[in-house]
Structure formats: structure tokens, C-alpha cells
Motif scaffolding. Sequence first.
Motif, PDB file in Angstrom:
ATOM      1  N   MET A 164     -81.923 -42.005  18.864  1.00 26.27           N
ATOM      2  CA  MET A 164     -82.030 -43.433  19.050  1.00 26.27           C
ATOM      3  C   MET A 164     -81.267 -43.812  20.310  1.00 26.27           C
ATOM      4  N   THR A 165     -81.661 -44.857  20.954  1.00 28.37           N
ATOM      5  CA  THR A 165     -81.061 -45.248  22.216  1.00 28.37           C
ATOM      6  C   THR A 165     -79.683 -45.854  22.009  1.00 28.37           C
ATOM      7  N   SER A 166     -78.969 -46.066  23.121  1.00 29.32           N
ATOM      8  CA  SER A 166     -77.621 -46.627  23.055  1.00 29.32           C
ATOM      9  C   SER A 166     -77.631 -48.083  22.610  1.00 29.32           C
ATOM     10  N   GLU A 167     -78.796 -48.724  22.579  1.00 27.68           N
ATOM     11  CA  GLU A 167     -78.859 -50.112  22.148  1.00 27.68           C
ATOM     12  C   GLU A 167     -79.002 -50.250  20.629  1.00 27.68           C
ATOM     13  N   ALA A 168     -78.859 -49.157  19.913  1.00 30.14           N
ATOM     14  CA  ALA A 168     -78.935 -49.220  18.456  1.00 30.14           C
ATOM     15  C   ALA A 168     -77.707 -49.920  17.894  1.00 30.14           C
ATOM     16  N   VAL A 169     -77.919 -50.698  16.839  1.00 34.89           N
ATOM     17  CA  VAL A 169     -76.827 -51.395  16.162  1.00 34.89           C
ATOM     18  C   VAL A 169     -76.964 -51.209  14.658  1.00 34.89           C
ATOM     19  N   CYS A 170     -75.881 -51.478  13.971  1.00 31.90           N
ATOM     20  CA  CYS A 170     -75.911 -51.523  12.513  1.00 31.90           C
ATOM     21  C   CYS A 170     -75.701 -52.971  12.111  1.00 31.90           C
ATOM     22  N   LEU A 171     -76.721 -53.543  11.494  1.00 32.61           N
ATOM     23  CA  LEU A 171     -76.639 -54.896  10.963  1.00 32.61           C
ATOM     24  C   LEU A 171     -76.191 -54.790   9.513  1.00 32.61           C
ATOM     25  N   THR A 172     -75.072 -55.423   9.200  1.00 29.55           N
ATOM     26  CA  THR A 172     -74.548 -55.437   7.837  1.00 29.55           C
ATOM     27  C   THR A 172     -74.751 -56.828   7.268  1.00 29.55           C
ATOM     28  N   LEU A 173     -75.286 -56.883   6.061  1.00 26.65           N
ATOM     29  CA  LEU A 173     -75.495 -58.143   5.350  1.00 26.65           C
ATOM     30  C   LEU A 173     -74.735 -58.090   4.031  1.00 26.65           C
ATOM     31  N   ILE A 174     -74.130 -59.191   3.659  1.00 22.64           N
ATOM     32  CA  ILE A 174     -73.481 -59.299   2.355  1.00 22.64           C
ATOM     33  C   ILE A 174     -73.990 -60.569   1.694  1.00 22.64           C
ATOM     34  N   ALA A 175     -74.495 -60.405   0.470  1.00 24.08           N
ATOM     35  CA  ALA A 175     -75.077 -61.529  -0.261  1.00 24.08           C
ATOM     36  C   ALA A 175     -74.595 -61.505  -1.702  1.00 24.08           C
ATOM     37  N   ALA A 176     -74.682 -62.663  -2.339  1.00 23.35           N
ATOM     38  CA  ALA A 176     -74.381 -62.743  -3.772  1.00 23.35           C
ATOM     39  C   ALA A 176     -75.342 -61.818  -4.523  1.00 23.35           C
ATOM     40  N   ARG A 177     -74.851 -61.163  -5.547  1.00 20.86           N
ATOM     41  CA  ARG A 177     -75.667 -60.185  -6.268  1.00 20.86           C
ATOM     42  C   ARG A 177     -76.935 -60.802  -6.841  1.00 20.86           C
ATOM     43  N   GLN A 178     -76.932 -62.092  -7.174  1.00 22.90           N
ATOM     44  CA  GLN A 178     -78.144 -62.704  -7.720  1.00 22.90           C
ATOM     45  C   GLN A 178     -79.256 -62.800  -6.673  1.00 22.90           C
ATOM     46  N   LEU A 179     -78.931 -62.615  -5.387  1.00 20.89           N
ATOM     47  CA  LEU A 179     -79.948 -62.614  -4.328  1.00 20.89           C
ATOM     48  C   LEU A 179     -80.492 -61.215  -4.038  1.00 20.89           C
ATOM     49  N   ARG A 180     -79.992 -60.225  -4.741  1.00 22.28           N
ATOM     50  CA  ARG A 180     -80.331 -58.824  -4.473  1.00 22.28           C
ATOM     51  C   ARG A 180     -81.838 -58.584  -4.391  1.00 22.28           C
ATOM     52  N   ASP A 181     -82.568 -58.886  -5.444  1.00 18.98           N
ATOM     53  CA  ASP A 181     -84.009 -58.597  -5.466  1.00 18.98           C
ATOM     54  C   ASP A 181     -84.756 -59.377  -4.396  1.00 18.98           C
ATOM     55  N   GLU A 182     -84.400 -60.649  -4.228  1.00 22.03           N
ATOM     56  CA  GLU A 182     -85.051 -61.475  -3.213  1.00 22.03           C
ATOM     57  C   GLU A 182     -84.790 -60.916  -1.810  1.00 22.03           C
ATOM     58  N   LEU A 183     -83.549 -60.523  -1.544  1.00 16.91           N
ATOM     59  CA  LEU A 183     -83.205 -59.971  -0.239  1.00 16.91           C
ATOM     60  C   LEU A 183     -83.907 -58.644  -0.003  1.00 16.91           C
ATOM     61  N   PHE A 184     -83.910 -57.765  -0.998  1.00 12.40           N
ATOM     62  CA  PHE A 184     -84.580 -56.469  -0.850  1.00 12.40           C
ATOM     63  C   PHE A 184     -86.065 -56.651  -0.605  1.00 12.40           C
ATOM     64  N   ASP A 185     -86.698 -57.534  -1.358  1.00 16.39           N
ATOM     65  CA  ASP A 185     -88.126 -57.801  -1.154  1.00 16.39           C
ATOM     66  C   ASP A 185     -88.369 -58.338   0.248  1.00 16.39           C
ATOM     67  N   TYR A 186     -87.529 -59.270   0.678  1.00 16.18           N
ATOM     68  CA  TYR A 186     -87.685 -59.874   1.997  1.00 16.18           C
ATOM     69  C   TYR A 186     -87.564 -58.817   3.099  1.00 16.18           C
ATOM     70  N   LEU A 187     -86.530 -57.992   3.006  1.00 19.79           N
ATOM     71  CA  LEU A 187     -86.341 -56.956   4.026  1.00 19.79           C
ATOM     72  C   LEU A 187     -87.505 -55.964   4.033  1.00 19.79           C
ATOM     73  N   SER A 188     -88.020 -55.639   2.870  1.00 18.05           N
ATOM     74  CA  SER A 188     -89.162 -54.719   2.784  1.00 18.05           C
ATOM     75  C   SER A 188     -90.398 -55.315   3.434  1.00 18.05           C
ATOM     76  N   GLU A 189     -90.524 -56.633   3.411  1.00 17.79           N
ATOM     77  CA  GLU A 189     -91.669 -57.308   4.032  1.00 17.79           C
ATOM     78  C   GLU A 189     -91.542 -57.377   5.555  1.00 17.79           C
ATOM     79  N   GLN A 190     -90.361 -57.133   6.085  1.00 15.96           N
ATOM     80  CA  GLN A 190     -90.127 -57.216   7.532  1.00 15.96           C
ATOM     81  C   GLN A 190     -90.317 -55.843   8.188  1.00 15.96           C
ATOM     82  N   ALA A 191     -91.397 -55.169   7.859  1.00 13.23           N
ATOM     83  CA  ALA A 191     -91.638 -53.798   8.314  1.00 13.23           C
ATOM     84  C   ALA A 191     -91.717 -53.683   9.831  1.00 13.23           C
TER      85      ALA A 191
END
Length: 103
Positions: A1-28
Motif C-alpha cells: 500500500m502507498t505511503s498515503e495509507a491511513v487507519c481510520l478509527t471509529l468509536i460508537a455506542a454499542r447499540q449502533l454496532r449493527d447499523e454501523l457495520f451494515d453501513y460500512l459494508s454498504e460503502q464498498a
Amino acid sequence: MTSEAVCLTLIAARQLRDELFDYLSEQADLVPGFTASDAAGHGANVRLQSPEERVKGHADQVLVRIVLPNAAAERLLERLKVSFAGTNLVYWVMPVADFGIIE
């Protein structure tokens, strides 16, 4: 991977877990995959949502890490700010020196 790679860290309330996972999966187009784990949020800005959290003294949260190009991280953050407005989704971006898969 190039030098412009980053690690994006997200922290959310656990009740948002499924919604967040679904959303991220849709952002293919931006998210090649992600790693998630449970986390315990501490601090003055952390909302303790339930009686159980108030007794434990920490918020039950989910932590998500995504390694992707910086430009993709910026576009994903723009989308998240719209789709998760008002949820107190915490994020930070850090450079990745190297990334790969050992097969």
C-alpha cells in the motif's frame, strides 16, 4: 500500500454496532474491509446510557479500524458525518507506515 495509507478509527455506542457495520459494508467503493472489537469508554465526554453502564462506570462501545487511502478516509468521513449526525461517533485518522497480508 502507498505511503498515503491511513487507519481510520471509529468509536460508537454499542447499540449502533449493527447499523454501523451494515453501513460500512454498504460503502464498498471506499471500505475494503474493517476490524471491530468491543471497547469500554471512559471520560467526562462519554455518555453512560443505561443503568448498567452507570454502575460499571464505563460506556459499552464498539471500536472499528479501517486501513484505506487517505482520500477514501476523507470521503468516508464526509458520508459518516451525514449518516450518523447526532450519534457522538468518535473518530481519528493516523498514518500507516506499512500494511500487508502474510499468506
